[in-house]
Write a protein that holds these residues in place. Structure first.
Motif, PDB file in Angstrom:
ATOM      1  N   ARG A 198      39.264  35.232  39.264  1.00 20.71           N
ATOM      2  CA  ARG A 198      38.437  36.328  38.757  1.00 20.71           C
ATOM      3  C   ARG A 198      38.019  37.249  39.903  1.00 20.71           C
ATOM      4  O   ARG A 198      38.028  38.470  39.771  1.00 20.71           O
ATOM      5  N   SER A 251      39.232  52.342  45.173  1.00 25.87           N
ATOM      6  CA  SER A 251      37.906  52.028  45.708  1.00 25.87           C
ATOM      7  C   SER A 251      38.008  51.345  47.067  1.00 25.87           C
ATOM      8  O   SER A 251      37.117  51.471  47.914  1.00 25.87           O
ATOM      9  N   ALA A 271      43.732  48.895  43.471  1.00 25.95           N
ATOM     10  CA  ALA A 271      44.579  49.721  42.609  1.00 25.95           C
ATOM     11  C   ALA A 271      43.952  51.075  42.306  1.00 25.95           C
ATOM     12  O   ALA A 271      44.650  52.097  42.257  1.00 25.95           O
ATOM     13  N   ASP A 272      42.622  51.108  42.078  1.00 28.37           N
ATOM     14  CA  ASP A 272      41.994  52.384  41.706  1.00 28.37           C
ATOM     15  C   ASP A 272      41.513  53.196  42.909  1.00 28.37           C
ATOM     16  O   ASP A 272      40.932  54.272  42.756  1.00 28.37           O
ATOM     17  N   ARG A 329      41.552  43.176  43.395  1.00 32.68           N
ATOM     18  CA  ARG A 329      42.861  43.791  43.150  1.00 32.68           C
ATOM     19  C   ARG A 329      42.686  45.125  42.419  1.00 32.68           C
ATOM     20  O   ARG A 329      43.364  46.111  42.724  1.00 32.68           O
ATOM     21  N   GLN A 330      41.767  45.158  41.444  1.00 30.03           N
ATOM     22  CA  GLN A 330      41.518  46.384  40.700  1.00 30.03           C
ATOM     23  C   GLN A 330      40.923  47.464  41.603  1.00 30.03           C
ATOM     24  O   GLN A 330      41.273  48.641  41.500  1.00 30.03           O
ATOM     25  N   GLN A 331      40.045  47.066  42.524  1.00 29.80           N
ATOM     26  CA  GLN A 331      39.470  48.034  43.463  1.00 29.80           C
ATOM     27  C   GLN A 331      40.544  48.619  44.381  1.00 29.80           C
ATOM     28  O   GLN A 331      40.484  49.796  44.753  1.00 29.80           O
ATOM     29  N   GLU A 354      41.048  39.213  41.021  1.00 29.94           N
ATOM     30  CA  GLU A 354      41.372  40.261  40.047  1.00 29.94           C
ATOM     31  C   GLU A 354      40.479  41.479  40.238  1.00 29.94           C
ATOM     32  O   GLU A 354      40.940  42.628  40.181  1.00 29.94           O
ATOM     33  N   ASP A 355      39.190  41.257  40.486  1.00 26.08           N
ATOM     34  CA  ASP A 355      38.284  42.388  40.690  1.00 26.08           C
ATOM     35  C   ASP A 355      38.636  43.146  41.970  1.00 26.08           C
ATOM     36  O   ASP A 355      38.670  44.382  41.985  1.00 26.08           O
TER      37      ASP A 355
END
Length: 250
Positions: A11, A24, A21-22, A17-19, A14-15
């Motif tokens: 988890r 951040s 990707a976007d 990884r999203q940062q 994943e968070d």
């Protein structure tokens, strides 16, 4: 843990990884420290460490000695074009692997007699241990290594002929189809299978990246009718390239 619920380290990964990707956490940004991850997500040191290991294994971040862990720059993937047919103008070893005629490159290779490993023998339909000519290639565009290839040819076909050594003789570097035609063997079909696996240390050393980062692996076999005359393993960095096919429709 309830069925279907992710472990804590996944988890957290994943968070992060999203940062990445976007944007951040843009390229060259230092990843939050283990203490920061622990505090932000309310997890243990072990969970924080495992989350960082996941991102590193995926090639999203890299460790810099004495400095920390940083987000890797991920270039836009380029395409390595492959085709079931070849143009007549350029039958070189490079064009055999990259059929996009707009891409120019160079290669180097060296050959040695070896005994066919079982998997190679199966693809060539010969006995394991039979003598084959093994050639290791590095392909480059500009100065950048883009592809590795190891090919095997049965010496029962090419032995004691002018094309026994792929990178020597009158047709040095001209590719399998043209070389085989010179000894009256007509290659008329090719089969390829694509898979993926972690890069070996020796591959990562040449191609760049780290051992364990994903590579695409193309197993290719040229045939004259049903007779295999060459098989190869082509290795491509999965984070920098896609493999594209252009096939005729009959």
């Amino acid at each position: 843990m309830p069925f279907g619920e992710q472990p804590a380290y996944l988890r957290v990964a994943e968070d992060l990884r999203q940062q990445i990707a976007d944007g951040s956490l843009p390229p060259h940004t230092r990843l939050p420290s283990q203490a920061t991850i622990r505090s932000t997500y309310g997890v243990s040191d072990t969970v924080a460490l495992e989350a960082r290991k996941v991102l590193m294994a995926e090639g999203l971040v890299e460790g810099r000695s004495g400095s920390g862990t940083y987000v890797r720059e991920r270039p836009a993937p380029r395409t390595i074009a492959r085709s079931g047919y070849r143009t007549l103008g350029d039958c070189s070893a490079f064009r055999q692997e990259q059929t996009d005629e707009r891409v120019r490159g160079t290669w180097e290779g060296h050959s040695e007699r070896v005994e066919a490993p079982p998997a190679v023998a199966e693809r060539l339909r010969i006995e394991a241990g039979e003598q084959v000519m093994c050639t290791h290639y590095v392909f480059r565009t500009g100065s950048e290594p883009v592809m590795l290839s190891t090919s095997w040819e049965p010496l029962r076909i090419t032995g004691r002929t002018p094309v026994m050594l792929p990178e020597q003789g009158p047709l040095a570097g001209r590719g399998v189809v043209e070389r085989m035609a010179a000894i009256d063997v007509t290659v008329d079909n090719v089969a390829e299978e694509i898979g993926a696996r972690p890069a070996l240390a020796a591959e990562a050393r040449v191609l760049g990246g780290l051992p364990g980062h994903p590579v695409l692996v193309v197993h290719r076999t040229f045939r004259a009718g049903s007779l295999p005359v060459e098989t190869a393993e082509v290795v491509v960095p999965a984070d920098r390239f896609r493999v594209g096919y252009h096939l005729p429709v009959r």
